[in-house]
Design a protein around this motif. Structure first.
Motif, PDB file in Angstrom:
ATOM      1  N   GLY A 152     -13.070  -1.461  -6.702  1.00 47.31           N
ATOM      2  CA  GLY A 152     -12.784  -0.087  -6.299  1.00 47.31           C
ATOM      3  C   GLY A 152     -13.333   0.236  -4.925  1.00 47.31           C
ATOM      4  O   GLY A 152     -12.631   0.813  -4.086  1.00 47.31           O
ATOM      5  N   ILE A 153     -14.585  -0.139  -4.678  1.00 42.93           N
ATOM      6  CA  ILE A 153     -15.215   0.150  -3.382  1.00 42.93           C
ATOM      7  C   ILE A 153     -14.491  -0.571  -2.250  1.00 42.93           C
ATOM      8  O   ILE A 153     -14.250  -0.003  -1.181  1.00 42.93           O
ATOM      9  CB  ILE A 153     -16.712  -0.227  -3.418  1.00 42.93           C
ATOM     10  N   LEU A 171     -11.333  -1.646  -2.272  1.00 47.20           N
ATOM     11  CA  LEU A 171      -9.987  -1.073  -2.105  1.00 47.20           C
ATOM     12  C   LEU A 171     -10.028   0.247  -1.327  1.00 47.20           C
ATOM     13  O   LEU A 171      -9.062   0.612  -0.656  1.00 47.20           O
ATOM     14  CB  LEU A 171      -9.336  -0.849  -3.473  1.00 47.20           C
ATOM     15  N   ILE A 172     -11.128   0.965  -1.434  1.00 45.66           N
ATOM     16  CA  ILE A 172     -11.299   2.185  -0.636  1.00 45.66           C
ATOM     17  C   ILE A 172     -11.632   1.834   0.810  1.00 45.66           C
ATOM     18  O   ILE A 172     -11.065   2.402   1.751  1.00 45.66           O
ATOM     19  CB  ILE A 172     -12.412   3.076  -1.222  1.00 45.66           C
ATOM     20  N   SER A 173     -12.529   0.869   1.004  1.00 47.69           N
ATOM     21  CA  SER A 173     -13.103   0.594   2.335  1.00 47.69           C
ATOM     22  C   SER A 173     -12.160  -0.176   3.256  1.00 47.69           C
ATOM     23  O   SER A 173     -12.058   0.139   4.445  1.00 47.69           O
ATOM     24  CB  SER A 173     -14.414  -0.184   2.187  1.00 47.69           C
ATOM     25  N   ILE A 174     -11.474  -1.208   2.738  1.00 46.37           N
ATOM     26  CA  ILE A 174     -10.650  -2.062   3.604  1.00 46.37           C
ATOM     27  C   ILE A 174      -9.518  -1.281   4.277  1.00 46.37           C
ATOM     28  O   ILE A 174      -9.310  -1.407   5.490  1.00 46.37           O
ATOM     29  CB  ILE A 174     -10.122  -3.284   2.816  1.00 46.37           C
ATOM     30  N   PRO A 175      -8.745  -0.445   3.536  1.00 44.46           N
ATOM     31  CA  PRO A 175      -7.711   0.346   4.231  1.00 44.46           C
ATOM     32  C   PRO A 175      -8.282   1.303   5.277  1.00 44.46           C
ATOM     33  O   PRO A 175      -7.609   1.605   6.269  1.00 44.46           O
ATOM     34  CB  PRO A 175      -7.054   1.132   3.093  1.00 44.46           C
ATOM     35  N   ILE A 176      -9.532   1.762   5.068  1.00 45.88           N
ATOM     36  CA  ILE A 176     -10.140   2.683   6.035  1.00 45.88           C
ATOM     37  C   ILE A 176     -10.303   2.013   7.399  1.00 45.88           C
ATOM     38  O   ILE A 176     -10.143   2.666   8.436  1.00 45.88           O
ATOM     39  CB  ILE A 176     -11.494   3.209   5.500  1.00 45.88           C
ATOM     40  N   GLY A 224      -8.018   2.497  -5.218  1.00 42.33           N
ATOM     41  CA  GLY A 224      -9.430   2.122  -5.226  1.00 42.33           C
ATOM     42  C   GLY A 224     -10.314   3.180  -5.861  1.00 42.33           C
ATOM     43  O   GLY A 224     -11.217   2.868  -6.644  1.00 42.33           O
ATOM     44  N   SER A 225     -10.038   4.449  -5.548  1.00 46.84           N
ATOM     45  CA  SER A 225     -10.847   5.539  -6.126  1.00 46.84           C
ATOM     46  C   SER A 225     -10.645   5.640  -7.633  1.00 46.84           C
ATOM     47  O   SER A 225     -11.589   5.895  -8.385  1.00 46.84           O
ATOM     48  CB  SER A 225     -10.504   6.877  -5.457  1.00 46.84           C
ATOM     49  N   MET A 226      -9.411   5.421  -8.097  1.00 51.66           N
ATOM     50  CA  MET A 226      -9.130   5.458  -9.533  1.00 51.66           C
ATOM     51  C   MET A 226      -9.845   4.324 -10.253  1.00 51.66           C
ATOM     52  O   MET A 226     -10.413   4.509 -11.337  1.00 51.66           O
ATOM     53  CB  MET A 226      -7.621   5.387  -9.775  1.00 51.66           C
ATOM     54  N   VAL A 227      -9.827   3.134  -9.638  1.00 51.41           N
ATOM     55  CA  VAL A 227     -10.531   1.988 -10.217  1.00 51.41           C
ATOM     56  C   VAL A 227     -12.032   2.253 -10.251  1.00 51.41           C
ATOM     57  O   VAL A 227     -12.707   2.001 -11.259  1.00 51.41           O
ATOM     58  CB  VAL A 227     -10.227   0.704  -9.407  1.00 51.41           C
TER      59      VAL A 227
END
Length: 491
Positions: free
Chosen positions: A127-128, A130-135, A111-114
């Motif tokens: 990207g946002i 992909l970062i947030s959902i796993p958190i 997510g961060s790379m995207v």
């Protein structure tokens, strides 16, 4: 087509890494093997990013690669390698579902790379999320903790609300232009000599800023921060503080630079950013100062204040057309922020991993007299806390010094005064923690440093790693020119 595939190699490696880890988990669960696979995958991704450095996407693609994204992608992946190492011992004491932790870290890294390479609102959204959902999964990962589920629900609800703002903002911009490509929007203004951004787009950018404010826990979008920090396990708190916030902030800087070029109403955002910065600095520092015992809550409020300081970079970028100086300063701020928070929470994470039954590991009094058990750990914590406070001979001082210079360059004297005042308040609550570690230990603190920790090889390795980071912090405080020259080369 071949060039495009070469450019996508880092993304392909990360996706393959997640698939390989999934297959490995379905065959056999083993914490150490999963750690090794994850770290090797991350290292291979860094090599591939370096290999594709001089190749770029076409401007009409979903991604746009430059030195900015090259530098920060590598920095964040290194950060996640260290988080995986810190998390290993904590995961070893869990009974179930150890390996999925690394999988969630990998997805967030993708997510961060995207996000950092995003050249389109769609890839930004991907990207946002992909970062947030796993958190959400990481926060509730420790099912033994009664606070983790509550923290996960709070984060999930507020994250959903912020995503709604984001999608609504994107839709407003699309209504105006019928295109979501960043470069297209800039060229649209340049070629058509438009001197006033359309009002729907103005509202759209404002809604996107609100959404990213939630992710960065900027006042008044900060309500989730202390509770989520307290409810999460230590490795997850490290991940939230260092990786998640840094990735979102790095993108926000790039995003607002794009729109400062076309937004002749940029002074509207300039004023909003000043208000958000001042509120975050004042509120974050005051709340951290009045928080009595919980270090994680103190660091949560402290992170709000730290983001408030770094918003000075965004304010500067809205005024000046040339952003080279501010981007160099931002790199120092990000590196200082990551190293200090990672080291403090990393040491707490290791100690908590060996004392899982003790629920007071994040209390200040738990570290009372730590110096008498382990002087090395105490000195490391002292250096990192002083770096966060912005005390000389640390990289944190260089970071705070340059932020003050930026505020002086834009002639916001009241903002300069607030930064200095906030730093003074910050020194108070950081010193509370430091002084406690040098006091005479009480009977309740005897379990803080068990013989099992002293003789554990992994703990010794992590302590050497933290010592190395502390030496870097002091060295760069004495000689910042080294890191500045490296940053100038790649930013």
């Amino acid at each position: 087509m071949t060039k495009l595939l070469v450019l996508l190699i880092p993304f392909i490696i990360m996706v393959l890494l997640s698939i390989i880890l999934l297959i490995k988990i379905s065959i056999k669960r083993d914490n150490l093997t999963s750690l090794i696979i994850t770290i090797l995958g991350f290292i291979l991704t860094i090599i591939s990013i370096i290999y594709t450095k001089n190749i770029n996407f076409s401007k009409n693609y979903l991604f746009f690669k430059d030195n900015y994204s090259f530098f920060y992608n590598i920095l964040l992946i290194i950060n996640n390698i260290l988080i995986c190492l810190i998390s290993y011992i904590w995961l070893s004491f869990l009974k179930y579902n150890k390996d999925e932790f690394y999988l969630l870290i990998i997805i967030s890294t993708i997510g961060s790379m995207v996000l950092i390479n995003a050249n389109n609102f769609i890839t930004m959204l991907m990207g946002i999320e992909l970062i947030s959902i796993p958190i959400c999964g990481l926060i509730s990962y420790d099912i033994r903790s009664k606070y983790s589920l509550e923290a996960s629900i709070k984060y999930m609800i507020l994250s959903t609300i912020s995503s709604s703002f984001l999608i609504l903002g994107i839709s407003f911009i699309y209504l105006d232009y019928g295109n979501l490509n960043f470069i297209y929007l800039i060229n649209h203004y340049s070629y058509n000599n438009i001197y006033l951004i359309k009002y729907l787009s103005l509202i759209g950018i404002f809604l996107i800023l609100i959404s990213l404010g939630f992710k960065l826990s900027i006042v008044p979008f900060h309500l989730w921060t202390p509770d989520v920090y307290q409810g999460s396990s230590m490795p997850v708190t490290i991940f939230l503080t260092t990786f998640s916030k840094s990735a979102i902030f790095i993108f926000l800087v790039k995003f607002l630079i794009y729109f400062s070029q076309i937004n002749y109403n940029r002074f509207f955002f300039y004023k909003i950013l000043i208000i958000l910065s001042i509120l975050s600095i004042i509120f974050g520092n005051i709340m951290a100062a009045i928080t009595k015992n919980n270090i994680k809550r103190i660091l949560g409020y402290s992170s709000i204040a730290q983001m408030g300081y770094m918003f000075v970079i965004l304010i500067y970028n809205q005024i000046y057309v040339t952003h080279t100086f501010s981007l160099e300063m931002m790199s120092i701020c990000i590196i200082s922020y990551i190293i200090s928070n990672f080291s403090i929470l990393g040491i707490m994470s290791i100690l908590s991993s060996f004392n899982l039954k003790d629920k007071n590991i994040d209390k200040i009094y738990y570290y009372r007299g730590l110096f008498w058990y382990d002087p090395t750990l105490t000195i490391i914590l002292t250096i990192m806390l002083l770096s966060l406070a912005g005390i000389p001979i640390t990289i944190g001082f260089i970071s705070k010094f340059y932020l003050i210079i930026l505020s002086i360059k834009i002639k916001l004297w009241y903002l300069t005064s607030i930064i200095i005042l906030g730093s003074t308040i910050g020194l108070y609550y950081y010193l509370r923690i430091i002084i406690s570690m040098y006091l005479i230990p009480s009977e309740i603190n005897k379990n803080i440093y068990l013989n099992t920790i002293k003789n554990n090889n992994f703990f010794i390795f992590i302590k050497k790693l933290m010592l190395f980071l502390a030496i870097i912090t002091v060295f760069l405080g004495f000689y910042p020119e080294l890191i500045i020259q490296i940053i100038k080369k790649y930013i």
